[in-house]
Design a protein around this motif. Structure first.
Motif, PDB file in Angstrom:
ATOM      1  N   ASP A 169     -14.296  20.727   8.588  1.00 22.40           N
ATOM      2  CA  ASP A 169     -14.621  19.339   8.213  1.00 22.40           C
ATOM      3  C   ASP A 169     -13.384  18.625   7.677  1.00 22.40           C
ATOM      4  O   ASP A 169     -13.092  17.492   8.048  1.00 22.40           O
ATOM      5  CB  ASP A 169     -15.721  19.307   7.140  1.00 22.40           C
ATOM      6  CG  ASP A 169     -17.062  19.820   7.630  1.00 22.40           C
ATOM      7  OD1 ASP A 169     -17.390  19.643   8.814  1.00 22.40           O
ATOM      8  OD2 ASP A 169     -17.787  20.408   6.801  1.00 22.40           O
ATOM      9  N   TRP A 170     -12.648  19.295   6.777  1.00 22.19           N
ATOM     10  CA  TRP A 170     -11.457  18.687   6.171  1.00 22.19           C
ATOM     11  C   TRP A 170     -10.353  18.507   7.198  1.00 22.19           C
ATOM     12  O   TRP A 170      -9.612  17.528   7.158  1.00 22.19           O
ATOM     13  CB  TRP A 170     -10.965  19.510   4.986  1.00 22.19           C
ATOM     14  CG  TRP A 170     -11.863  19.387   3.796  1.00 22.19           C
ATOM     15  CD1 TRP A 170     -12.604  20.375   3.221  1.00 22.19           C
ATOM     16  CD2 TRP A 170     -12.162  18.202   3.042  1.00 22.19           C
ATOM     17  NE1 TRP A 170     -13.322  19.888   2.160  1.00 22.19           N
ATOM     18  CE2 TRP A 170     -13.074  18.551   2.027  1.00 22.19           C
ATOM     19  CE3 TRP A 170     -11.746  16.883   3.136  1.00 22.19           C
ATOM     20  CZ2 TRP A 170     -13.571  17.637   1.114  1.00 22.19           C
ATOM     21  CZ3 TRP A 170     -12.237  15.963   2.223  1.00 22.19           C
ATOM     22  CH2 TRP A 170     -13.130  16.340   1.232  1.00 22.19           C
ATOM     23  N   SER A 220     -20.954  19.573  -4.208  1.00 23.60           N
ATOM     24  CA  SER A 220     -20.014  19.152  -3.165  1.00 23.60           C
ATOM     25  C   SER A 220     -19.406  17.784  -3.460  1.00 23.60           C
ATOM     26  O   SER A 220     -18.324  17.463  -2.957  1.00 23.60           O
ATOM     27  CB  SER A 220     -20.697  19.131  -1.794  1.00 23.60           C
ATOM     28  OG  SER A 220     -21.805  18.254  -1.790  1.00 23.60           O
ATOM     29  N   ARG A 222     -15.688  15.590  -2.869  1.00 24.01           N
ATOM     30  CA  ARG A 222     -15.646  14.235  -2.312  1.00 24.01           C
ATOM     31  C   ARG A 222     -14.910  13.298  -3.270  1.00 24.01           C
ATOM     32  O   ARG A 222     -14.071  12.506  -2.854  1.00 24.01           O
ATOM     33  CB  ARG A 222     -17.057  13.723  -2.029  1.00 24.01           C
ATOM     34  CG  ARG A 222     -17.764  14.453  -0.898  1.00 24.01           C
ATOM     35  CD  ARG A 222     -19.211  14.001  -0.755  1.00 24.01           C
ATOM     36  NE  ARG A 222     -19.304  12.681  -0.185  1.00 24.01           N
ATOM     37  CZ  ARG A 222     -19.348  12.430   1.117  1.00 24.01           C
ATOM     38  NH1 ARG A 222     -19.311  13.410   1.986  1.00 24.01           N
ATOM     39  NH2 ARG A 222     -19.446  11.199   1.562  1.00 24.01           N
ATOM     40  N   PRO A 259     -18.120  20.584   2.197  1.00 19.19           N
ATOM     41  CA  PRO A 259     -17.404  20.533   3.477  1.00 19.19           C
ATOM     42  C   PRO A 259     -16.635  21.829   3.745  1.00 19.19           C
ATOM     43  O   PRO A 259     -16.132  22.463   2.825  1.00 19.19           O
ATOM     44  CB  PRO A 259     -16.442  19.359   3.294  1.00 19.19           C
ATOM     45  CG  PRO A 259     -17.034  18.549   2.200  1.00 19.19           C
ATOM     46  CD  PRO A 259     -17.733  19.521   1.296  1.00 19.19           C
ATOM     47  N   LEU A 294     -18.088  13.636   6.818  1.00 21.19           N
ATOM     48  CA  LEU A 294     -18.426  14.834   6.051  1.00 21.19           C
ATOM     49  C   LEU A 294     -19.933  14.922   5.831  1.00 21.19           C
ATOM     50  O   LEU A 294     -20.601  13.906   5.682  1.00 21.19           O
ATOM     51  CB  LEU A 294     -17.740  14.811   4.685  1.00 21.19           C
ATOM     52  CG  LEU A 294     -16.236  14.955   4.661  1.00 21.19           C
ATOM     53  CD1 LEU A 294     -15.739  14.869   3.229  1.00 21.19           C
ATOM     54  CD2 LEU A 294     -15.791  16.252   5.300  1.00 21.19           C
TER      55      LEU A 294
END
Length: 157
Positions: free
Chosen positions: A88-89, A50, A54, A84, A78
């Motif tokens: 979330d985004w 992930s 980021r 995410p 996040l």
């Protein structure tokens, strides 16, 4: 103990390869708390997959002119331990939208007024679209106040 790749973790070199970032930049972002590497028993940094997203977000946000503090503030929203989600985004994008809209407005004002002057207060151009009689813009601060104001209709005090 399973290998990092068996745990879904990537070495710093793998993250560098996937993101195009230098290993030193990834270390810096880790030290700044923008990503959170784990350590192997030998002390090497390993990252969850992930963190690729980021780090990509960090690169994009920097290209848009956001500071690391602004980026850090958004990234705190996040999850660290999972990729995410779209939701979330979307939450982060709402946080950036107002900043981007303000910057777009400033760029449009600059583009539309650049052929005359940028409101520096020099008073030398009689045809200046941003004529600043009596240097009244100085009352609102330093710099090109007539361009960086929030809306075109505002005038200095």
């Amino acid at each position: 103990m399973p290998s990092p790749s068996a745990q879904g973790l990537l070495s710093i070199g793998e993250v560098a390869s996937r993101t195009g970032l230098a290993v030193s930049a990834i270390r810096y972002y880790d030290d700044e708390g923008l990503v959170a590497a784990r350590r192997t028993p030998g002390g090497k940094r390993i990252f969850p997959r992930s963190d690729i997203r980021r780090l990509s977000f960090i690169l994009i946000a920097q290209q848009l002119g956001f500071s690391l503090d602004e980026i850090r503030s958004q990234l705190r929203q996040l999850p660290l331990e999972r990729t995410p989600t779209k939701r979330d985004w979307e939450k982060i994008s709402r946080g950036f939208r107002a900043h981007l809209d303000a910057r777009i407005g400033m760029l449009e004002r600059l583009r539309d007024r650049l052929d005359g002057c940028i409101g520096c207060g020099c008073l030398s151009l009689e045809t200046c679209k941003l004529y600043n009689a009596g240097d009244r813009a100085a009352q609102t601060g330093s710099g090109p106040r007539l361009v960086i104001q929030k809306s075109i209709g505002e005038t200095p005090a």
